[in-house]
Design a protein around this motif. Structure first.
Motif, mmCIF file in Angstrom:
data_model
loop_
_atom_site.group_PDB
_atom_site.id
_atom_site.type_symbol
_atom_site.label_atom_id
_atom_site.label_comp_id
_atom_site.label_asym_id
_atom_site.label_seq_id
_atom_site.Cartn_x
_atom_site.Cartn_y
_atom_site.Cartn_z
ATOM 1 N N SER A 54 0.803 -1.224 0.000
ATOM 2 C CA SER A 54 0.000 0.000 0.000
ATOM 3 C C SER A 54 0.832 1.268 0.000
ATOM 4 N N PHE A 55 1.981 1.217 0.651
ATOM 5 C CA PHE A 55 2.799 2.426 0.783
ATOM 6 C C PHE A 55 4.060 2.369 -0.073
ATOM 7 N N HIS A 56 4.173 1.328 -0.895
ATOM 8 C CA HIS A 56 5.313 1.172 -1.807
ATOM 9 C C HIS A 56 6.634 1.396 -1.076
ATOM 10 N N LEU A 57 6.816 0.660 0.018
ATOM 11 C CA LEU A 57 8.024 0.823 0.819
ATOM 12 C C LEU A 57 9.240 0.263 0.082
ATOM 13 N N THR A 58 10.349 0.954 0.224
ATOM 14 C CA THR A 58 11.603 0.451 -0.320
ATOM 15 C C THR A 58 12.070 -0.713 0.549
ATOM 16 N N GLU A 59 13.058 -1.445 0.073
ATOM 17 C CA GLU A 59 13.597 -2.561 0.863
ATOM 18 C C GLU A 59 14.153 -2.062 2.193
ATOM 19 N N ALA A 60 14.833 -0.915 2.154
ATOM 20 C CA ALA A 60 15.404 -0.356 3.390
ATOM 21 C C ALA A 60 14.300 0.028 4.373
ATOM 22 N N GLN A 61 13.250 0.679 3.878
ATOM 23 C CA GLN A 61 12.129 1.058 4.736
ATOM 24 C C GLN A 61 11.463 -0.182 5.324
ATOM 25 N N PHE A 62 11.220 -1.159 4.461
ATOM 26 C CA PHE A 62 10.539 -2.367 4.919
ATOM 27 C C PHE A 62 11.393 -3.121 5.936
ATOM 28 N N GLY A 63 12.697 -3.124 5.742
ATOM 29 C CA GLY A 63 13.591 -3.769 6.707
ATOM 30 C C GLY A 63 13.486 -3.126 8.081
ATOM 31 N N ALA A 131 7.994 6.930 11.283
ATOM 32 C CA ALA A 131 9.294 7.595 11.163
ATOM 33 C C ALA A 131 10.203 6.902 10.146
ATOM 34 N N CYS A 132 9.886 5.678 9.763
ATOM 35 C CA CYS A 132 10.668 4.950 8.755
ATOM 36 C C CYS A 132 10.257 5.328 7.337
ATOM 37 N N MET A 133 9.223 6.121 7.210
ATOM 38 C CA MET A 133 8.644 6.447 5.904
ATOM 39 C C MET A 133 8.962 7.882 5.500
ATOM 40 N N THR A 134 8.688 8.165 4.248
ATOM 41 C CA THR A 134 8.791 9.548 3.791
ATOM 42 C C THR A 134 7.663 10.331 4.464
ATOM 43 N N PRO A 135 7.759 11.652 4.501
ATOM 44 C CA PRO A 135 6.680 12.429 5.125
ATOM 45 C C PRO A 135 5.307 12.167 4.503
ATOM 46 N N GLU A 136 5.253 11.997 3.196
ATOM 47 C CA GLU A 136 3.973 11.746 2.530
ATOM 48 C C GLU A 136 3.416 10.374 2.918
ATOM 49 N N GLN A 137 4.294 9.361 2.907
ATOM 50 C CA GLN A 137 3.865 8.022 3.298
ATOM 51 C C GLN A 137 3.397 8.019 4.756
ATOM 52 N N ALA A 138 4.171 8.680 5.612
ATOM 53 C CA ALA A 138 3.865 8.710 7.044
ATOM 54 C C ALA A 138 2.517 9.376 7.302
ATOM 55 N N GLU A 139 2.255 10.468 6.610
ATOM 56 C CA GLU A 139 0.987 11.178 6.798
ATOM 57 C C GLU A 139 -0.186 10.284 6.411
ATOM 58 N N ARG A 140 -0.058 9.607 5.282
ATOM 59 C CA ARG A 140 -1.119 8.708 4.826
ATOM 60 C C ARG A 140 -1.278 7.515 5.781
ATOM 61 N N TYR A 141 -0.171 6.970 6.228
ATOM 62 C CA TYR A 141 -0.176 5.842 7.174
ATOM 63 C C TYR A 141 -0.872 6.237 8.476
ATOM 64 N N LEU A 142 -0.500 7.382 9.016
ATOM 65 C CA LEU A 142 -1.111 7.833 10.274
ATOM 66 C C LEU A 142 -2.606 8.111 10.112
#
Length: 157
Positions: A54-63, A131-142
């Motif tokens: 859903s948030f198209h996380l990179t491998e580093a983010q997902f790790g 905090a592991c996400m970009t600001p846009e991803q984090a806002e949508r996640y929250l």
């Protein structure tokens, strides 16, 4: 012979009734233990796949998210077990009374404290994950997750 058979059947029925009655009476809380974390196809992390997609996380983010999730799971399971045990104790105390006793009041306070502790730990985990996400991803996640963490009263916001 007939009388002996009747006595035998009565004894078996009495024994079975005593066994099941005692078992029900002494039934302990069927709480989930900390080592009963859900596993799907050998993975402890099936619940994270929606997050990754859903948030198209990179491998580093997902790790990072995986590591946080694995670190949080024992805490979450422990708190859930404590809440289940508290619920069981509260139900037993409330069912054995027709008034709010001091014991019931204390158990209600314990349940409220455990619920707050769980909610606070979950909220902290959600913030750490964001905090592991970009600001846009984090806002949508929250926006998606906070109503679930904070409860139904916040679902409409």
């Amino acid at each position: 012979m007939n009388r002996g058979l009747i006595i035998f059947i009565a004894a078996v029925l009495l024994g079975a009734g005593t066994y099941f009655g005692t078992r029900q009476f002494l039934k302990r809380c069927d709480c989930m233990t900390a080592d009963e974390v859900p596993v799907e196809n050998g993975s402890l992390l099936p619940e994270l796949q929606w997050l990754r997609r859903s948030f198209h996380l990179t491998e580093a983010q997902f790790g990072k998210v995986q590591a946080l999730h694995l670190a949080y799971q024992p805490r979450c399971a422990d708190l859930c077990m404590k809440i289940q045990h508290s619920d069981h104790e509260l139900m037993m105390a409330a069912a054995s009374s027709r008034t709010v006793t001091e014991d019931v009041s204390k158990l209600l306070q314990t349940r409220a404290r455990l619920t707050q502790e769980c909610q606070q730990a979950m909220l902290q985990h959600v913030y750490e994950t964001a905090a592991c996400m970009t600001p846009e991803q984090a806002e949508r996640y929250l926006t998606i997750v906070l109503p679930h963490v904070l409860g139904p009263a916040h679902a409409s916001h």
